[in-house]
Design a protein around this motif. Structure first.
Motif, PDB file in Angstrom:
ATOM      1  N   PHE A 210       0.927  -0.707   0.160  1.00 49.68           N
ATOM      2  CA  PHE A 210      -0.312  -0.261   0.502  1.00 49.68           C
ATOM      3  C   PHE A 210       0.821   1.111  -0.356  1.00 49.68           C
ATOM      4  CE2 PHE A 210      -3.662  -3.115   1.739  1.00 49.68           C
ATOM      5  CZ  PHE A 210      -4.092  -2.123   0.894  1.00 49.68           C
ATOM      6  N   LYS A 211       1.856   0.903   0.762  1.00 45.63           N
ATOM      7  CA  LYS A 211       2.880   1.624   0.734  1.00 45.63           C
ATOM      8  C   LYS A 211       3.241   2.694  -0.733  1.00 45.63           C
ATOM      9  CE  LYS A 211       5.777   2.933   3.751  1.00 45.63           C
ATOM     10  NZ  LYS A 211       6.970   2.995   4.476  1.00 45.63           N
TER      11      LYS A 211
ATOM     12  N   PHE B 125       2.083   1.578  -3.316  1.00 46.75           N
ATOM     13  CA  PHE B 125       0.620   1.976  -4.431  1.00 46.75           C
ATOM     14  C   PHE B 125       0.120   3.722  -3.950  1.00 46.75           C
ATOM     15  CE2 PHE B 125      -4.072   1.994  -4.992  1.00 46.75           C
ATOM     16  CZ  PHE B 125      -4.670   1.880  -6.189  1.00 46.75           C
ATOM     17  N   PHE B 126       0.882   3.951  -3.024  1.00 48.07           N
ATOM     18  CA  PHE B 126       0.146   5.378  -2.598  1.00 48.07           C
ATOM     19  C   PHE B 126       1.129   6.275  -3.432  1.00 48.07           C
ATOM     20  CE2 PHE B 126      -3.196   3.422   0.553  1.00 48.07           C
ATOM     21  CZ  PHE B 126      -4.040   3.956  -0.413  1.00 48.07           C
TER      22      PHE B 126
ATOM     23  N   VAL C 247       0.641   5.552  -8.477  1.00 46.38           N
ATOM     24  CA  VAL C 247      -0.750   5.908  -8.786  1.00 46.38           C
ATOM     25  C   VAL C 247      -0.599   7.468  -8.579  1.00 46.38           C
ATOM     26  CG1 VAL C 247      -3.709   5.912  -7.494  1.00 46.38           C
ATOM     27  CG2 VAL C 247      -2.117   4.172  -7.912  1.00 46.38           C
TER      28      VAL C 247
END
Length: 80
Positions: A16-17, A19-20, A23
Motif C-alpha cells: 500500500f505504501k 501503491f499510494f 498511482v
C-alpha cells in the motif's frame, strides 16, 4: 501462526505504501507528459487504421509538445 500474520502485515504495508506513491506519479505522467490511445474507425484513414473498421491502431499522444507549443506542420493533433 503469529509469524505468518506478521509477514502478511509487512507485505500489505509495503504494497500500500508503494501503491499510494505509484498511482499519483502515474496519473501525473499520463496527464502531463504522454498517454496511449486507440484509433478506431475510418476517421483517420489512410494514415491511421488503414485496414478499416475491423482493425485499430495504438498511438502515443505527446502532451509535452503541445504544452510547449512545439506542434509543426504534418503533426496529428488529437482533441478531446
Amino acid at each position: 501462526m503469529a509469524q505468518s500474520q506478521g509477514w502478511v502485515r509487512r507485505y500489505a504495508k509495503a504494497f500500500f505504501k508503494g501503491f499510494f506513491v505509484a498511482v499519483p506519479v502515474a496519473v501525473t505522467f499520463l496527464d502531463r507528459v504522454a498517454c496511449v490511445a486507440r484509433v478506431e474507425g475510418a476517421s483517420m484513414q489512410p494514415s491511421l487504421n488503414p485496414g478499416g473498421s475491423q482493425s485499430s491502431d495504438v498511438v502515443l499522444l505527446n502532451h509535452w509538445k503541445m504544452r510547449n507549443f512545439e506542434v509543426q506542420r504534418g503533426d496529428i493533433v488529437s482533441l478531446v
